[in-house]
Design a protein around this motif. Structure first.
Motif, short mmCIF file in Angstrom:
data_model
loop_
_atom_site.label_atom_id
_atom_site.label_comp_id
_atom_site.label_asym_id
_atom_site.label_seq_id
_atom_site.Cartn_x
_atom_site.Cartn_y
_atom_site.Cartn_z
N GLY A 47 0.70 -1.21 -0.13
CA GLY A 47 0.10 0.15 -0.13
C GLY A 47 0.88 1.35 -0.03
N GLN A 48 0.46 2.22 0.43
CA GLN A 48 0.90 3.66 0.67
C GLN A 48 2.38 3.68 1.25
OE1 GLN A 48 -1.85 2.89 2.40
NE2 GLN A 48 -2.10 4.19 4.11
N HIS A 49 3.09 4.40 0.91
CA HIS A 49 4.71 4.55 1.16
C HIS A 49 4.90 5.77 1.21
CE1 HIS A 49 9.01 3.15 0.20
NE2 HIS A 49 8.83 3.43 1.47
N PHE A 63 2.89 -0.02 4.13
CA PHE A 63 1.89 -0.98 4.54
C PHE A 63 1.69 -2.10 3.57
CE2 PHE A 63 1.07 3.22 6.45
CZ PHE A 63 0.69 2.79 7.67
N ALA A 64 1.38 -3.34 4.07
CA ALA A 64 1.25 -4.31 3.29
C ALA A 64 0.11 -5.38 3.86
CB ALA A 64 2.62 -5.12 3.12
N GLN A 65 -0.60 -6.05 2.62
CA GLN A 65 -1.51 -7.12 3.11
C GLN A 65 -0.73 -8.42 2.50
OE1 GLN A 65 -4.41 -5.81 4.71
NE2 GLN A 65 -4.52 -7.96 4.84
N ILE A 66 -0.31 -9.30 3.30
CA ILE A 66 0.17 -10.67 3.03
C ILE A 66 -0.73 -12.01 3.39
CG2 ILE A 66 2.15 -12.06 3.33
CD1 ILE A 66 3.49 -9.44 4.65
N LYS A 67 -1.05 -12.77 2.30
CA LYS A 67 -1.62 -13.97 2.39
C LYS A 67 -0.78 -15.03 2.31
CE LYS A 67 -5.98 -11.90 0.93
NZ LYS A 67 -6.96 -12.01 2.14
N MET A 68 -0.60 -16.08 2.99
CA MET A 68 0.17 -16.95 3.09
C MET A 68 -0.87 -18.41 3.20
SD MET A 68 3.74 -16.30 4.90
CE MET A 68 4.74 -14.76 4.44
N ILE A 69 -0.39 -19.48 2.32
CA ILE A 69 -1.07 -20.53 2.67
C ILE A 69 -0.06 -21.65 2.93
CG2 ILE A 69 -2.33 -22.39 1.51
CD1 ILE A 69 -3.40 -20.40 -0.37
N ARG A 70 -0.18 -22.45 4.07
CA ARG A 70 0.63 -23.23 4.55
C ARG A 70 -0.02 -24.61 4.61
NH1 ARG A 70 1.66 -19.05 7.58
NH2 ARG A 70 4.06 -18.32 7.38
N TYR A 81 -2.07 -11.30 7.06
CA TYR A 81 -1.40 -10.46 7.81
C TYR A 81 -1.79 -9.08 7.28
CZ TYR A 81 1.48 -14.45 8.94
OH TYR A 81 1.72 -15.71 9.29
N SER A 82 -1.82 -8.00 7.93
CA SER A 82 -1.95 -6.73 7.88
C SER A 82 -0.64 -6.08 8.65
CB SER A 82 -3.14 -5.97 8.42
OG SER A 82 -4.33 -6.43 7.80
N VAL A 83 0.33 -5.62 7.76
CA VAL A 83 1.59 -5.27 8.32
C VAL A 83 1.87 -3.72 7.98
CG1 VAL A 83 4.04 -5.84 8.19
CG2 VAL A 83 2.38 -7.46 7.76
N ARG A 84 2.53 -3.11 9.08
CA ARG A 84 3.13 -1.75 8.95
C ARG A 84 4.72 -1.82 8.85
NH1 ARG A 84 2.38 0.85 13.61
NH2 ARG A 84 4.74 0.88 13.87
N VAL A 106 -0.06 -6.03 12.57
CA VAL A 106 -0.93 -5.45 13.15
C VAL A 106 -2.41 -6.20 13.32
CG1 VAL A 106 -2.38 -3.34 13.54
CG2 VAL A 106 -0.25 -3.12 12.44
N ILE A 107 -2.28 -7.12 12.37
CA ILE A 107 -3.66 -8.07 12.16
C ILE A 107 -3.31 -9.25 11.85
CG2 ILE A 107 -6.06 -8.44 11.36
CD1 ILE A 107 -6.59 -5.36 11.31
N ILE A 108 -3.67 -10.42 12.47
CA ILE A 108 -3.27 -11.78 11.76
C ILE A 108 -4.58 -12.42 12.21
CG2 ILE A 108 -1.76 -13.90 12.15
CD1 ILE A 108 -0.04 -11.74 13.72
N GLU A 109 -4.98 -13.03 10.97
CA GLU A 109 -6.06 -13.81 10.77
C GLU A 109 -5.73 -15.28 10.13
OE1 GLU A 109 -10.64 -14.36 9.39
OE2 GLU A 109 -9.33 -12.60 8.52
N GLU A 110 -5.92 -16.23 10.91
CA GLU A 110 -5.66 -17.62 10.33
C GLU A 110 -7.13 -18.57 10.18
OE1 GLU A 110 -1.78 -19.74 11.44
OE2 GLU A 110 -3.44 -21.21 12.42
N ARG A 111 -7.47 -19.14 9.11
CA ARG A 111 -8.21 -20.01 8.94
C ARG A 111 -8.27 -21.10 7.99
NH1 ARG A 111 -9.00 -15.07 6.52
NH2 ARG A 111 -9.52 -15.19 4.30
N LEU A 112 -8.96 -22.12 8.14
CA LEU A 112 -8.69 -23.08 7.24
C LEU A 112 -9.23 -22.72 5.65
CD1 LEU A 112 -8.27 -26.26 6.74
CD2 LEU A 112 -10.63 -26.64 7.56
N LEU A 113 -8.51 -23.09 4.89
CA LEU A 113 -8.98 -22.72 3.36
C LEU A 113 -10.04 -23.73 2.73
CD1 LEU A 113 -8.25 -20.28 1.21
CD2 LEU A 113 -6.85 -21.62 0.42
#
Length: 115
Positions: A47-49, A63-70, A81-84, A106-113
């Motif tokens: 996002g913005q810089h 700022f960044a929005q990161i999605k990871m699948i494990r 992940y919502s990251v600053r 800042v925000i971390i959400e984990e859920r079954l895909l």
């Protein structure tokens, strides 16, 4: 002219607590390759810089929005992940390099895909 070789440092914060700290290019490569090996796929949206420049040094926030699948127990788990990032930069050979970075998760959400 001797070049300044920054001892690059990255700190990760979750809930205001330092959960990881790594310095130096070799250590960072090893750490990030280790994390990446656990991830099946990921998506990052930056996002913005905002940057403040002071001669050959600068600081910035991005700022960044990161999605990871494990895969965990044979199931795909999505972590969002919502990251600053708070950064310090140095200008070297006409290139801006990150010298220091703090990642504030800042925000971390984990859920079954499901799909």
């Amino acid at each position: 002219m001797e070049l300044f070789t920054p001892n690059i440092t990255y700190k990760a914060f979750m809930g205001g607590i330092v959960v990881s700290e790594v310095s130096g290019k070799t250590n960072m490569e090893k750490e990030f390759i280790g994390h990446a090996s656990l991830v099946k796929t990921y998506f990052t949206l930056n996002g913005q810089h905002e940057v403040q420049i002071d001669n050959d040094f600068a600081s910035g926030v991005s700022f960044a929005q990161i999605k990871m699948i494990r895969e965990i127990d044979g199931k795909n788990v999505l972590t969002d992940y919502s990251v600053r990032y708070d950064d310090k930069y140095i200008l070297q050979n006409d290139k801006w390099l990150i010298n220091y970075r703090e990642g504030h998760f800042v925000i971390i959400e984990e859920r079954l895909l499901t799909s």
